[in-house]
Write a protein that holds these residues in place. Structure first.
Motif, short mmCIF file in Angstrom:
data_model
loop_
_atom_site.label_atom_id
_atom_site.label_comp_id
_atom_site.label_asym_id
_atom_site.label_seq_id
_atom_site.Cartn_x
_atom_site.Cartn_y
_atom_site.Cartn_z
N ILE A 164 2.96 20.05 47.13
CA ILE A 164 2.62 18.90 46.27
C ILE A 164 1.38 18.20 46.80
O ILE A 164 0.49 17.79 46.02
N SER A 165 1.26 18.06 48.11
CA SER A 165 0.08 17.41 48.70
C SER A 165 -1.19 18.19 48.36
O SER A 165 -2.23 17.60 48.00
N SER A 166 -1.12 19.52 48.45
CA SER A 166 -2.29 20.35 48.13
C SER A 166 -2.67 20.23 46.67
O SER A 166 -3.85 20.11 46.31
N ALA A 167 -1.66 20.25 45.78
CA ALA A 167 -1.93 20.16 44.34
C ALA A 167 -2.46 18.79 43.95
O ALA A 167 -3.31 18.66 43.06
N SER A 168 -1.99 17.75 44.62
CA SER A 168 -2.47 16.39 44.33
C SER A 168 -3.93 16.23 44.73
O SER A 168 -4.70 15.53 44.06
N ALA A 169 -4.31 16.90 45.82
CA ALA A 169 -5.70 16.80 46.29
C ALA A 169 -6.66 17.63 45.45
O ALA A 169 -7.87 17.38 45.45
N ASP A 170 -6.12 18.59 44.70
CA ASP A 170 -6.98 19.48 43.89
C ASP A 170 -6.33 19.65 42.51
O ASP A 170 -5.62 20.62 42.26
N PRO A 171 -6.56 18.70 41.60
CA PRO A 171 -5.89 18.73 40.30
C PRO A 171 -6.16 20.00 39.49
O PRO A 171 -5.36 20.36 38.62
N GLY A 172 -7.25 20.67 39.73
CA GLY A 172 -7.56 21.90 38.99
C GLY A 172 -7.05 23.16 39.65
O GLY A 172 -7.36 24.27 39.21
#
Length: 198
Positions: free
Chosen positions: A150-158
């Motif tokens: 989730i942290s990785s996806a939040s930092a890179d929305p695309g």
């Protein structure tokens, strides 16, 4: 005298013959709380948008859902009708979801299903993250693995990612969340695999 004897025989027959009693309803005829997967059962799931499966023993046999041991499981897709309220009785608690697609994995050589698979969908990243956290809380899916993703996806929305979170077994079944995320798309998907816990 012959007439008297005949009258006695007739009277005896009347005493010993009883009219047939109405058949009592069978106790086993009541509808089960669990769904079947034969043609009629699948149609009922599709029309009522409800399915309840019994894996409380740790597995789901084909006989328990009205199929022969050599049968393959159906795939139930209700994208046009809406989402199914799915409930799976587990050895410890219940697995619940709203889904428009359920699959049953097996082979013709085994009398049970090796896996029940269903799909969760979300229309935003926030909704997707909430579904993941629900899995952590309800089924014991690994929190560190989930929060790291989730942290990785939040930092890179695309971000585009296919990621399998470490399974949870708190229900007595193995519940695996297989993430299919593409930040450029409007719908995100979690493929949920439910298997007997080893």
């Amino acid at each position: 005298m012959a007439l008297a004897a005949a009258a006695c025989i007739a009277l005896a027959a009347c005493q010993f013959s009883r009219p047939a009693e109405p058949a009592q309803p069978s106790r086993t005829a009541s509808a089960s709380e669990f769904s079947t997967l034969d043609a009629a059962g699948v149609e009922r799931i599709r029309s009522e948008l409800r399915a309840r499966l019994d894996l409380s023993s740790g597995k789901l046999t084909k006989a328990a859902v009205g199929l022969t041991d050599s049968s393959y499981g159906p795939e139930i897709n209700t994208r046009r009708e809406g989402k199914i309220a799915l409930s799976i009785a587990a050895p410890e608690g219940t697995i619940e979801a709203r889904t428009d697609r359920i699959r049953f994995n097996t082979t013709a050589a085994r009398p049970d299903f090796s896996e029940v698979t269903y799909f969760l969908t979300a229309s935003s990243a926030e909704e997707f993250f909430a579904l993941i956290r629900d899995g952590v809380r309800q089924y014991g899916i690994d929190s560190d693995s989930a929060e790291g993703w989730i942290s990785s996806a939040s930092a890179d929305p695309g971000m585009r990612s296919d990621f399998s979170i470490t399974s949870g077994t708190s229900t007595g079944l193995e519940v695996n969340y297989d993430l299919r995320f593409d930040g450029g798309k409007g719908t995100q998907v979690i493929i949920v695999h439910v298997l007997p816990a080893e």
